[in-house]
Scaffold this motif. Structure first.
Motif, PDB file in Angstrom:
ATOM      1  N   THR A 201     107.564  39.586  37.713  1.00  0.00           N
ATOM      2  CA  THR A 201     107.250  38.099  37.677  1.00  0.00           C
ATOM      3  C   THR A 201     106.360  37.855  36.534  1.00  0.00           C
ATOM      4  OG1 THR A 201     107.622  37.741  40.169  1.00  0.00           O
ATOM      5  CG2 THR A 201     106.148  35.981  39.092  1.00  0.00           C
ATOM      6  N   TRP A 202     105.293  38.703  36.299  1.00  0.00           N
ATOM      7  CA  TRP A 202     104.412  38.814  35.314  1.00  0.00           C
ATOM      8  C   TRP A 202     105.182  38.794  33.923  1.00  0.00           C
ATOM      9  CZ3 TRP A 202     102.542  41.199  31.146  1.00  0.00           C
ATOM     10  CH2 TRP A 202     100.971  41.055  30.627  1.00  0.00           C
ATOM     11  N   TYR A 203     105.844  39.573  33.863  1.00  0.00           N
ATOM     12  CA  TYR A 203     106.491  40.026  32.620  1.00  0.00           C
ATOM     13  C   TYR A 203     107.469  38.625  32.376  1.00  0.00           C
ATOM     14  CZ  TYR A 203     105.053  44.663  31.921  1.00  0.00           C
ATOM     15  OH  TYR A 203     103.969  45.795  31.709  1.00  0.00           O
ATOM     16  N   TYR A 204     108.081  37.994  33.149  1.00  0.00           N
ATOM     17  CA  TYR A 204     108.901  36.601  32.936  1.00  0.00           C
ATOM     18  C   TYR A 204     107.797  35.615  32.722  1.00  0.00           C
ATOM     19  CZ  TYR A 204     111.040  32.508  34.364  1.00  0.00           C
ATOM     20  OH  TYR A 204     111.656  31.066  34.026  1.00  0.00           O
ATOM     21  N   GLY A 205     106.860  35.536  33.228  1.00  0.00           N
ATOM     22  CA  GLY A 205     105.700  34.484  32.991  1.00  0.00           C
ATOM     23  C   GLY A 205     105.230  34.691  31.709  1.00  0.00           C
ATOM     24  N   GLY A 206     104.928  35.884  31.102  1.00  0.00           N
ATOM     25  CA  GLY A 206     104.567  36.213  29.675  1.00  0.00           C
ATOM     26  C   GLY A 206     105.788  35.684  28.746  1.00  0.00           C
ATOM     27  N   VAL A 207     107.005  36.111  28.970  1.00  0.00           N
ATOM     28  CA  VAL A 207     108.128  35.686  28.041  1.00  0.00           C
ATOM     29  C   VAL A 207     108.269  33.986  28.090  1.00  0.00           C
ATOM     30  CG1 VAL A 207     110.556  35.771  27.660  1.00  0.00           C
ATOM     31  CG2 VAL A 207     109.368  37.754  28.192  1.00  0.00           C
ATOM     32  N   ARG A 208     108.127  33.454  29.159  1.00  0.00           N
ATOM     33  CA  ARG A 208     108.265  32.048  29.512  1.00  0.00           C
ATOM     34  C   ARG A 208     107.217  31.315  28.706  1.00  0.00           C
ATOM     35  NH1 ARG A 208     106.141  28.163  32.778  1.00  0.00           N
ATOM     36  NH2 ARG A 208     107.359  26.417  33.461  1.00  0.00           N
ATOM     37  N   GLU A 209     106.166  31.892  28.453  1.00  0.00           N
ATOM     38  CA  GLU A 209     104.986  31.427  27.678  1.00  0.00           C
ATOM     39  C   GLU A 209     105.258  31.080  26.298  1.00  0.00           C
ATOM     40  OE1 GLU A 209     101.728  30.062  28.456  1.00  0.00           O
ATOM     41  OE2 GLU A 209     102.850  29.939  30.084  1.00  0.00           O
ATOM     42  N   LEU A 210     106.117  32.044  25.677  1.00  0.00           N
ATOM     43  CA  LEU A 210     106.631  31.967  24.270  1.00  0.00           C
ATOM     44  C   LEU A 210     107.080  30.451  24.170  1.00  0.00           C
ATOM     45  CD1 LEU A 210     107.978  35.286  23.365  1.00  0.00           C
ATOM     46  CD2 LEU A 210     105.600  34.246  22.735  1.00  0.00           C
ATOM     47  N   ALA A 211     108.099  30.064  25.018  1.00  0.00           N
ATOM     48  CA  ALA A 211     108.856  28.756  24.869  1.00  0.00           C
ATOM     49  C   ALA A 211     107.834  27.842  25.242  1.00  0.00           C
ATOM     50  CB  ALA A 211     110.119  28.732  25.659  1.00  0.00           C
ATOM     51  N   ALA A 212     107.155  27.960  26.413  1.00  0.00           N
ATOM     52  CA  ALA A 212     106.224  26.891  26.699  1.00  0.00           C
ATOM     53  C   ALA A 212     105.015  26.475  25.858  1.00  0.00           C
ATOM     54  CB  ALA A 212     105.782  27.474  27.960  1.00  0.00           C
ATOM     55  N   SER A 213     104.869  27.622  25.034  1.00  0.00           N
ATOM     56  CA  SER A 213     103.672  27.217  23.881  1.00  0.00           C
ATOM     57  C   SER A 213     104.202  26.400  22.964  1.00  0.00           C
ATOM     58  CB  SER A 213     103.080  28.644  23.540  1.00  0.00           C
ATOM     59  OG  SER A 213     102.512  29.432  24.180  1.00  0.00           O
ATOM     60  N   GLY A 214     105.357  26.368  22.592  1.00  0.00           N
ATOM     61  CA  GLY A 214     106.156  25.658  21.557  1.00  0.00           C
ATOM     62  C   GLY A 214     106.063  24.096  22.023  1.00  0.00           C
ATOM     63  N   LYS A 215     106.500  24.015  23.211  1.00  0.00           N
ATOM     64  CA  LYS A 215     106.250  22.418  23.762  1.00  0.00           C
ATOM     65  C   LYS A 215     104.730  22.058  24.024  1.00  0.00           C
ATOM     66  CE  LYS A 215     107.101  19.657  27.829  1.00  0.00           C
ATOM     67  NZ  LYS A 215     105.538  19.272  28.097  1.00  0.00           N
ATOM     68  N   ALA A 216     104.075  23.050  24.229  1.00  0.00           N
ATOM     69  CA  ALA A 216     102.496  22.589  24.336  1.00  0.00           C
ATOM     70  C   ALA A 216     101.918  22.012  22.885  1.00  0.00           C
ATOM     71  CB  ALA A 216     101.699  23.894  24.784  1.00  0.00           C
ATOM     72  N   ALA A 217     102.391  22.945  21.953  1.00  0.00           N
ATOM     73  CA  ALA A 217     101.849  22.368  20.473  1.00  0.00           C
ATOM     74  C   ALA A 217     102.383  21.151  20.197  1.00  0.00           C
ATOM     75  CB  ALA A 217     102.380  23.685  19.845  1.00  0.00           C
ATOM     76  N   LEU A 218     103.470  20.881  20.568  1.00  0.00           N
ATOM     77  CA  LEU A 218     104.119  19.632  20.193  1.00  0.00           C
ATOM     78  C   LEU A 218     103.597  18.510  21.070  1.00  0.00           C
ATOM     79  CD1 LEU A 218     107.980  20.115  20.134  1.00  0.00           C
ATOM     80  CD2 LEU A 218     106.426  19.799  18.359  1.00  0.00           C
ATOM     81  N   ASP A 219     102.885  18.836  22.361  1.00  0.00           N
ATOM     82  CA  ASP A 219     102.386  17.880  23.297  1.00  0.00           C
ATOM     83  C   ASP A 219     101.067  17.513  22.483  1.00  0.00           C
ATOM     84  OD1 ASP A 219     104.235  17.742  25.236  1.00  0.00           O
ATOM     85  OD2 ASP A 219     103.410  19.057  26.310  1.00  0.00           O
ATOM     86  N   THR A 220     100.053  18.615  22.003  1.00  0.00           N
ATOM     87  CA  THR A 220      98.878  18.297  21.495  1.00  0.00           C
ATOM     88  C   THR A 220      98.943  17.412  19.949  1.00  0.00           C
ATOM     89  OG1 THR A 220      99.007  20.406  20.039  1.00  0.00           O
ATOM     90  CG2 THR A 220      97.837  20.551  22.393  1.00  0.00           C
ATOM     91  N   VAL A 221     100.189  17.555  19.586  1.00  0.00           N
ATOM     92  CA  VAL A 221     100.272  16.912  18.202  1.00  0.00           C
ATOM     93  C   VAL A 221     100.684  15.167  18.546  1.00  0.00           C
ATOM     94  CG1 VAL A 221     101.617  16.384  16.334  1.00  0.00           C
ATOM     95  CG2 VAL A 221     100.935  18.734  16.864  1.00  0.00           C
ATOM     96  N   PHE A 222     101.522  15.194  19.467  1.00  0.00           N
ATOM     97  CA  PHE A 222     102.352  13.780  19.523  1.00  0.00           C
ATOM     98  C   PHE A 222     101.821  13.155  20.867  1.00  0.00           C
ATOM     99  CE2 PHE A 222     105.712  15.821  17.230  1.00  0.00           C
ATOM    100  CZ  PHE A 222     105.659  15.210  16.408  1.00  0.00           C
ATOM    101  N   ARG A 223     100.939  13.878  21.740  1.00  0.00           N
ATOM    102  CA  ARG A 223     100.150  13.384  22.918  1.00  0.00           C
ATOM    103  C   ARG A 223     101.224  12.480  23.689  1.00  0.00           C
ATOM    104  NH1 ARG A 223      94.518  14.547  22.533  1.00  0.00           N
ATOM    105  NH2 ARG A 223      94.109  15.351  20.708  1.00  0.00           N
ATOM    106  N   PRO A 224     102.190  12.615  24.568  1.00  0.00           N
ATOM    107  CA  PRO A 224     102.961  11.806  25.150  1.00  0.00           C
ATOM    108  C   PRO A 224     102.159  11.455  26.277  1.00  0.00           C
ATOM    109  CG  PRO A 224     103.886  14.067  25.295  1.00  0.00           C
ATOM    110  CD  PRO A 224     102.877  14.234  24.398  1.00  0.00           C
ATOM    111  N   ASP A 225     102.701  10.469  26.737  1.00  0.00           N
ATOM    112  CA  ASP A 225     102.097   9.998  28.419  1.00  0.00           C
ATOM    113  C   ASP A 225     102.862  10.896  29.122  1.00  0.00           C
ATOM    114  OD1 ASP A 225     100.344   8.008  27.523  1.00  0.00           O
ATOM    115  OD2 ASP A 225     101.572   6.524  27.705  1.00  0.00           O
ATOM    116  N   PRO A 226     102.097  11.193  30.365  1.00  0.00           N
ATOM    117  CA  PRO A 226     102.818  11.967  31.527  1.00  0.00           C
ATOM    118  C   PRO A 226     104.107  11.320  31.946  1.00  0.00           C
ATOM    119  CG  PRO A 226     100.347  11.976  31.902  1.00  0.00           C
ATOM    120  CD  PRO A 226     100.642  10.950  30.777  1.00  0.00           C
ATOM    121  N   ARG A 227     104.805  11.876  32.809  1.00  0.00           N
ATOM    122  CA  ARG A 227     106.157  11.206  33.515  1.00  0.00           C
ATOM    123  C   ARG A 227     105.715  10.077  34.374  1.00  0.00           C
ATOM    124  NH1 ARG A 227     109.984  15.670  35.821  1.00  0.00           N
ATOM    125  NH2 ARG A 227     108.120  17.246  35.396  1.00  0.00           N
ATOM    126  N   PHE A 228     104.601  10.287  34.856  1.00  0.00           N
ATOM    127  CA  PHE A 228     104.019   9.182  35.758  1.00  0.00           C
ATOM    128  C   PHE A 228     102.664   9.242  35.558  1.00  0.00           C
ATOM    129  CE2 PHE A 228     102.130   7.601  39.692  1.00  0.00           C
ATOM    130  CZ  PHE A 228     103.028   6.456  39.745  1.00  0.00           C
TER     131      PHE A 228
END
Length: 245
Positions: A201-228
């Motif tokens: 699970t730890w290794y899966y979380g680490g790998v998942r962070e690579l993809a999640a970090s890309g989305k996070a970088a876009l979130d900090t740039v475009f600052r979208p509103d939350p889904r709700f």
């Protein structure tokens, strides 16, 4: 029998060699093509690592243990899934750290943020039940039922619950991203990284962070509103006021 089996293998081999594999699946035959392929793969790897590296730099020295965490009025715990309606081991460890922050006076209120998009799946209430079982008073726990991802949780903590300064609680592979996102959302954040054994699970979380970090970088740039987003809620302010009495 062996002769027939050998003939079948030979026929299968000929058929495989005759298959016209798609161009994308065929390796280039020239050295120039192979060199370009290697360069392309290296570029993809670099691009995948850049956002994760930026998240760690953005978090800086604002990540430590519960003992190192500064005193803040609010501790924010991010959801990490349920098993049969109860917190997964990873989520339970986050909640244990939050309960320790409360016991040691480093947090006066715990904001639990998670997914409640379905009637049968309620992360915040499961987190609340776990915390009260660990000695945290129910009136000092505030639930955010629309924390569908880390960005949504950070933005809602700021805009909906009025959190300006907080200690964030998550696993080590996620906490840098959480701190970077909350700081981008306007929260003066410090992260507590919960230790875990290096299991699958730890290794899966680490790998998942690579993809999640890309989305996070876009979130900090475009600052979208939350889904709700919804209206402002006074839950944190009321819990702090109740604790002051």
């Amino acid at each position: 029998m062996r002769g027939k089996s050998g003939e079948r293998r030979k026929r299968l081999g000929r058929r495989l060699r005759e298959v016209r594999w798609p161009a994308l699946l065929r390796l280039p035959r020239t050295r120039r093509g192979q060199r370009r392929l290697v360069q392309g793969l290296m570029a993809v790897c670099v691009l995948a690592l850049v956002p994760a590296t930026w998240m760690r730099l953005a978090a800086g020295d604002r990540v430590g243990t519960t003992a190192e965490a500064p005193a803040r009025e609010v501790a924010v715990v991010f959801g990490a899934g349920l098993w049969n309606g109860r917190p997964t081991p990873y989520l339970a460890h986050r909640l244990d750290a939050a309960a320790e922050l409360y016991r040691t006076g480093k947090a006066k209120v715990v904001l639990v943020t998670g997914d409640n998009s379905r009637v049968e799946y309620d992360e915040p209430d499961a987190m609340r039940t776990y915390l009260t079982g660990r000695g945290a008073p129910d009136e000092r726990i505030v639930s955010d039922y629309a924390g569908f991802d880390s960005w949504d949780s950070c933005v809602r903590a700021k805009k909906i619950f009025g959190v300006d300064r907080a200690v964030l609680v998550s696993q080590g592979f996620h906490i840098h991203r959480a701190v970077a996102l909350c700081r981008s959302a306007g929260i003066d954040a410090y992260g507590v990284g919960v230790d875990e054994p290096r299991d699958a699970t730890w290794y899966y979380g680490g790998v998942r962070e690579l993809a999640a970090s890309g989305k996070a970088a876009l979130d900090t740039v475009f600052r979208p509103d939350p889904r709700f987003l919804g209206p402002e809620e006074a839950g944190v302010a009321e819990a702090l006021a109740a604790g002051a009495r």
